[in-house]
Every structure is written in C-alpha cells, then in structure tokens.
Design a protein around this motif. Structure first.
Motif, PDB file in Angstrom:
ATOM      1  N   VAL A 100       0.865  -1.181   0.000  1.00 12.51           N
ATOM      2  CA  VAL A 100       0.000   0.000   0.000  1.00 12.51           C
ATOM      3  C   VAL A 100       0.901   1.231   0.000  1.00 12.51           C
ATOM      4  CG1 VAL A 100      -1.823   1.244   1.230  1.00 12.51           C
ATOM      5  CG2 VAL A 100      -1.715  -1.256   1.349  1.00 12.51           C
ATOM      6  N   MET A 101       0.792   2.068  -1.040  1.00  9.41           N
ATOM      7  CA  MET A 101       1.595   3.301  -1.090  1.00  9.41           C
ATOM      8  C   MET A 101       0.670   4.499  -0.919  1.00  9.41           C
ATOM      9  SD  MET A 101       4.530   4.573  -3.740  1.00  9.41           S
ATOM     10  CE  MET A 101       3.555   4.574  -5.250  1.00  9.41           C
ATOM     11  N   LEU A 102       0.999   5.348   0.050  1.00 11.57           N
ATOM     12  CA  LEU A 102       0.217   6.548   0.272  1.00 11.57           C
ATOM     13  C   LEU A 102       1.118   7.688   0.718  1.00 11.57           C
ATOM     14  CD1 LEU A 102      -1.927   6.030   3.538  1.00 11.57           C
ATOM     15  CD2 LEU A 102      -0.021   4.592   2.924  1.00 11.57           C
TER      16      LEU A 102
ATOM     17  N   PHE B 172       0.300   8.870   7.780  1.00  9.09           N
ATOM     18  CA  PHE B 172       0.106   7.965   6.645  1.00  9.09           C
ATOM     19  C   PHE B 172       0.648   6.570   6.984  1.00  9.09           C
ATOM     20  CE2 PHE B 172       0.239  11.421   3.059  1.00  9.09           C
ATOM     21  CZ  PHE B 172      -1.016  11.857   3.450  1.00  9.09           C
ATOM     22  N   GLY B 173       1.779   6.532   7.667  1.00  7.94           N
ATOM     23  CA  GLY B 173       2.364   5.250   8.058  1.00  7.94           C
ATOM     24  C   GLY B 173       1.431   4.457   8.946  1.00  7.94           C
ATOM     25  N   GLU B 174       0.770   5.167   9.859  1.00 11.87           N
ATOM     26  CA  GLU B 174      -0.123   4.499  10.807  1.00 11.87           C
ATOM     27  C   GLU B 174      -1.416   4.027  10.142  1.00 11.87           C
ATOM     28  OE1 GLU B 174      -2.041   5.437  15.182  1.00 11.87           O
ATOM     29  OE2 GLU B 174      -0.182   6.421  14.581  1.00 11.87           O
ATOM     30  N   ILE B 175      -2.071   4.914   9.381  1.00  9.51           N
ATOM     31  CA  ILE B 175      -3.347   4.512   8.767  1.00  9.51           C
ATOM     32  C   ILE B 175      -3.122   3.516   7.628  1.00  9.51           C
ATOM     33  CG2 ILE B 175      -4.524   6.616   9.500  1.00  9.51           C
ATOM     34  CD1 ILE B 175      -4.347   7.690   6.664  1.00  9.51           C
ATOM     35  N   GLY B 176      -1.974   3.632   6.955  1.00 10.49           N
ATOM     36  CA  GLY B 176      -1.632   2.653   5.918  1.00 10.49           C
ATOM     37  C   GLY B 176      -1.409   1.281   6.516  1.00 10.49           C
ATOM     38  N   SER B 177      -0.797   1.256   7.702  1.00  4.71           N
ATOM     39  CA  SER B 177      -0.544  -0.007   8.395  1.00  4.71           C
ATOM     40  C   SER B 177      -1.850  -0.686   8.797  1.00  4.71           C
ATOM     41  CB  SER B 177       0.309   0.267   9.645  1.00  4.71           C
ATOM     42  OG  SER B 177       0.566  -0.930  10.337  1.00  4.71           O
ATOM     43  N   ILE B 178      -2.800   0.090   9.316  1.00  6.34           N
ATOM     44  CA  ILE B 178      -4.110  -0.467   9.706  1.00  6.34           C
ATOM     45  C   ILE B 178      -4.844  -0.978   8.471  1.00  6.34           C
ATOM     46  CG2 ILE B 178      -6.358   0.060  10.732  1.00  6.34           C
ATOM     47  CD1 ILE B 178      -4.831   2.238  12.419  1.00  6.34           C
TER      48      ILE B 178
ATOM     49  N   PRO C  94       2.324  -5.219   9.495  1.00  6.07           N
ATOM     50  CA  PRO C  94       2.800  -4.715   8.199  1.00  6.07           C
ATOM     51  C   PRO C  94       4.104  -3.925   8.348  1.00  6.07           C
ATOM     52  CG  PRO C  94       0.465  -4.241   8.509  1.00  6.07           C
ATOM     53  CD  PRO C  94       0.977  -4.722   9.821  1.00  6.07           C
ATOM     54  N   ARG C  95       5.027  -4.170   7.406  1.00  2.90           N
ATOM     55  CA  ARG C  95       6.308  -3.445   7.402  1.00  2.90           C
ATOM     56  C   ARG C  95       6.090  -2.075   6.764  1.00  2.90           C
ATOM     57  NH1 ARG C  95       9.046  -7.518   3.603  1.00  2.90           N
ATOM     58  NH2 ARG C  95       6.881  -7.404   2.880  1.00  2.90           N
ATOM     59  N   VAL C  96       6.390  -1.031   7.533  1.00  2.00           N
ATOM     60  CA  VAL C  96       6.187   0.343   7.061  1.00  2.00           C
ATOM     61  C   VAL C  96       7.542   0.949   6.706  1.00  2.00           C
ATOM     62  CG1 VAL C  96       5.324   2.652   7.656  1.00  2.00           C
ATOM     63  CG2 VAL C  96       4.149   0.603   8.538  1.00  2.00           C
ATOM     64  N   ALA C  97       7.644   1.518   5.492  1.00  2.00           N
ATOM     65  CA  ALA C  97       8.907   2.123   5.047  1.00  2.00           C
ATOM     66  C   ALA C  97       8.653   3.523   4.511  1.00  2.00           C
ATOM     67  CB  ALA C  97       9.558   1.259   3.971  1.00  2.00           C
TER      68      ALA C  97
ATOM     69  N   ILE D 190       9.899  -5.022  -4.944  1.00  2.00           N
ATOM     70  CA  ILE D 190      10.606  -6.254  -4.553  1.00  2.00           C
ATOM     71  C   ILE D 190      10.271  -6.754  -3.147  1.00  2.00           C
ATOM     72  CG2 ILE D 190      12.466  -5.859  -6.207  1.00  2.00           C
ATOM     73  CD1 ILE D 190      14.233  -4.955  -3.850  1.00  2.00           C
ATOM     74  N   ASN D 191       9.086  -6.411  -2.661  1.00  2.00           N
ATOM     75  CA  ASN D 191       8.564  -6.954  -1.408  1.00  2.00           C
ATOM     76  C   ASN D 191       9.416  -6.604  -0.189  1.00  2.00           C
ATOM     77  OD1 ASN D 191       6.565  -8.309   0.019  1.00  2.00           O
ATOM     78  ND2 ASN D 191       7.622 -10.274  -0.088  1.00  2.00           N
ATOM     79  N   LYS D 192       9.937  -5.373  -0.163  1.00  2.00           N
ATOM     80  CA  LYS D 192      10.679  -4.914   1.015  1.00  2.00           C
ATOM     81  C   LYS D 192       9.755  -4.348   2.078  1.00  2.00           C
ATOM     82  CE  LYS D 192      15.517  -3.971   0.180  1.00  2.00           C
ATOM     83  NZ  LYS D 192      16.586  -2.969   0.317  1.00  2.00           N
ATOM     84  N   ALA D 193       8.578  -3.846   1.651  1.00  2.00           N
ATOM     85  CA  ALA D 193       7.664  -3.216   2.599  1.00  2.00           C
ATOM     86  C   ALA D 193       6.214  -3.536   2.233  1.00  2.00           C
ATOM     87  CB  ALA D 193       7.875  -1.701   2.606  1.00  2.00           C
ATOM     88  N   ASP D 194       5.344  -3.473   3.246  1.00  2.00           N
ATOM     89  CA  ASP D 194       3.910  -3.658   3.023  1.00  2.00           C
ATOM     90  C   ASP D 194       3.201  -2.316   2.898  1.00  2.00           C
ATOM     91  OD1 ASP D 194       3.953  -6.587   3.406  1.00  2.00           O
ATOM     92  OD2 ASP D 194       4.492  -6.052   5.470  1.00  2.00           O
ATOM     93  N   VAL D 195       3.806  -1.277   3.503  1.00  2.00           N
ATOM     94  CA  VAL D 195       3.266   0.085   3.447  1.00  2.00           C
ATOM     95  C   VAL D 195       4.401   1.026   3.065  1.00  2.00           C
ATOM     96  CG1 VAL D 195       2.131   1.949   4.746  1.00  2.00           C
ATOM     97  CG2 VAL D 195       1.576  -0.448   5.258  1.00  2.00           C
ATOM     98  N   ILE D 196       4.190   1.807   2.015  1.00  2.00           N
ATOM     99  CA  ILE D 196       5.212   2.749   1.546  1.00  2.00           C
ATOM    100  C   ILE D 196       4.685   4.161   1.755  1.00  2.00           C
ATOM    101  CG2 ILE D 196       6.556   3.531  -0.453  1.00  2.00           C
ATOM    102  CD1 ILE D 196       6.087   0.628  -1.601  1.00  2.00           C
ATOM    103  N   VAL D 197       5.398   4.934   2.570  1.00  2.00           N
ATOM    104  CA  VAL D 197       4.976   6.291   2.919  1.00  2.00           C
ATOM    105  C   VAL D 197       5.678   7.301   2.018  1.00  2.00           C
ATOM    106  CG1 VAL D 197       4.969   8.052   4.740  1.00  2.00           C
ATOM    107  CG2 VAL D 197       4.536   5.647   5.321  1.00  2.00           C
ATOM    108  N   THR D 198       4.897   8.181   1.403  1.00  2.00           N
ATOM    109  CA  THR D 198       5.473   9.245   0.582  1.00  2.00           C
ATOM    110  C   THR D 198       4.435  10.344   0.376  1.00  2.00           C
ATOM    111  OG1 THR D 198       6.658   9.730  -1.482  1.00  2.00           O
ATOM    112  CG2 THR D 198       4.826   8.194  -1.629  1.00  2.00           C
TER     113      THR D 198
END
Length: 312
Positions: A140-142, A158-164, A175-178, A219-227
C-alpha cells in the motif's frame, strides 16, 4: 452490501462503465448488489444493447454530470444532482456501502471531505495505491496524489493509517512500514524526509523498517510505503507505464501484467468515514469490473472503522 458506481464518470463513460458493471454483476457474491448512478435512459439503452437483465443491479437516476475539467468545489455545489453528488448523498445516508467513480478525481476527494468527512484525528486523508510485488501480493503506497506537499506529521500518520489498512485488507499481522527516500541511511533525503523518519521510528504502533529507495518499489521490502502525493503519483504512474511499454515491445510477463492499471481498477481514499474508491479516468470495462471486485473486498475489510477506532 451495496456497491455504488458512477455511470457517467470517466473518459469512456457511460459505455465502458456500464459494460464493466454488466461483467462484474455475473461474478458478484450473492450478498452484494451494484447501484449504478447516472442518466437512467442512457444506462438502460446500454443494458438493452447487451440484452442484459439487471437482477443484482439497481439504477438510480442522476441528471447532471461533473466533467473532468470542472473545478471540484464549484461543480459539487452547482450540480447537487450530478452522479457524483448523488453518489455521496447515498453514501452519507448509508444507503450504499461504498461509492466508486472514474470521474473527476478532485470532485471525488472534495465530495468525500464534504459529505462523509475525515475521520476525527486525521490530518489529511490520502489516496492509496496498491503496488504489485514480485512473488505475489501488494504494498500500500500513500499518498499517490491527494496531497502534493506534506508535513512530517502528515507523513507519519500515513504510516499508521496505511498499516491499519494493510493489516485488515491483506490480513498482515505486523505490516512493514517504510519511508520512500533517496537512500537507506537515516539522515538521507529532503528536510521533510529527515523530519519524518524519527516520527515513524518513535511510533510504537507501527512496524517501521526505515527508508527504502525507488529500486525497492516492487521487490517486497515493505507492506506500506509512505510518501507525499507528488512523489507517490510519479512512482505509481511510472509503474503503470511498464505494462504499456512491454505490450508495445511484444513481450508478456505475469508480474508486468499486474502493473496494468486495469488489474486493480481503483484506489481507495483512506482516512474518511466511509468507503470511497477512485478509478482511472481512462477506465475500460475490464478496469471497472476489477474495481467492483476490489470495492467488495474493501467493504468486507472494514478498514475505515478500524482506523477510526485506533484514533479515538
């Protein structure tokens, strides 16, 4: 469950939208119905072209259309009987469980904020993109376009709501957040990125794994991508271009096929009091069919309720 779809929104509307709904209706679980919003006579004309009898599709008439180039706020106030206006009215009144449109993105975002409103405690709702990952699944990228400029506090949220969202949509326990950045080191990046990193690192409610770079997108490094929405939109559309390029060059690959925007069909707005999904302006019938499928999953996940509970 009622999945509302704007029949009039999109570059290929209403033909492509109605055809997509016809395709989706045959695969929809029995507990769900589609509510198609738009000019009734036009919708029925397309139904008749396809000899379609709508057993699990309801039609709600909306005379006006918000065009792609219209100013979102003005259009919504001047056209309350537009398909987008009626869709949000139904969503606000809980007559439907989700509202989806391939129409004016700004009007969809503003409409969500004006009708069902942001969840209490949310600084800025975000549009989330589902990014296919090598080996299967999605990250999930947000944000991918709602907020071009973001303060560190917004990115941290964004990291928190993306993780939920990832936890309840994809059943990922932690979920791994990056944070998307120009290097993996903690001190790298813009002033905003440097200020965001410690906020994510200190947040005990998320599983923050640090910075990732553009090369790590798939490449599956993270489940949530914050930007921020500026960077996210560029990355997301760059990813979508892979499919068109490969098609033109005459080769096919299962992973590249997943970067085709039609494979998902829509992007959810996260952080509002309800389910809203925005589809690509050039959506084809296949994209709309897949959007309806994802809309069903989004309603089932109850992600927005879990986000509201976490922030209360």
């Amino acid at each position: 469950m009622k999945i509302a779809v704007d029949a009039m929104g999109g570059d290929l509307a209403p033909q492509a939208i109605v055809e997509g709904v016809i395709q989706a209706s045959s695969e929809l679980p029995s507990e769900a119905r589609i509510v198609l919003i738009g000019r009734e006579n036009v919708i029925w004309e397309i139904f008749n072209q396809h000899n379609f009898t709508p057993t699990n599709v309801d039609v709600v008439h909306a005379e006006d259309v918000i065009e792609m180039g219209e100013h979102p706020t003005k259009a919504l106030s001047q056209k309350p009987n537009s398909s987008i206006g009626v869709g949000f009215k139904l969503l606000k009144e809980k007559e439907v469980d989700i509202f989806c449109s391939a129409g004016n993105t700004g009007a969809m975002h503003v409409g969500a904020l004006f009708s069902i409103k942001a969840i209490e405690g949310i600084l800025r709702p975000a549009i989330a993109g589902l990014v296919p990952q090598v080996g299967g699944g999605y990250a999930v990228m947000l944000d991918i376009g709602a907020n071009a400029d973001c303060k560190p506090e917004v990115l941290s949220q964004f990291g928190e709501i993306g993780s939920i969202f990832a936890q309840h949509t994809f059943q990922i326990e932690k979920p791994r957040v990056a944070l998307m950045n120009i290097g993996e080191e903690e001190q790298k990046g813009s002033l905003t990125s440097q200020a965001t990193y410690p906020l994510l690192k200190q947040n005990k409610r998320i599983n923050f794994i640090g910075n990732i770079e553009g090369k790590d997108l798939f490449i599956n490094k993270a489940d949530v991508i914050v930007t921020d929405g500026f960077t996210g939109n560029i990355l997301f559309k760059l990813g979508e271009s892979l499919y068109e390029i490969s098609k033109k060059r005459g080769f096919q690959d299962d992973f590249i096929d997943q970067t085709n925007y039609e494979s998902i069909g829509g992007s959810p707005i996260i952080g509002v009091n309800g389910n809203v999904m925005i589809a690509h302006g050039v959506s084809t019938p296949l994209a709309i069919k897949n959007m309806v499928d994802w809309a069903y999953k989004q309603v089932k996940s109850k992600a927005y309720l879990h986000i509201a509970q976490a922030l209360s």
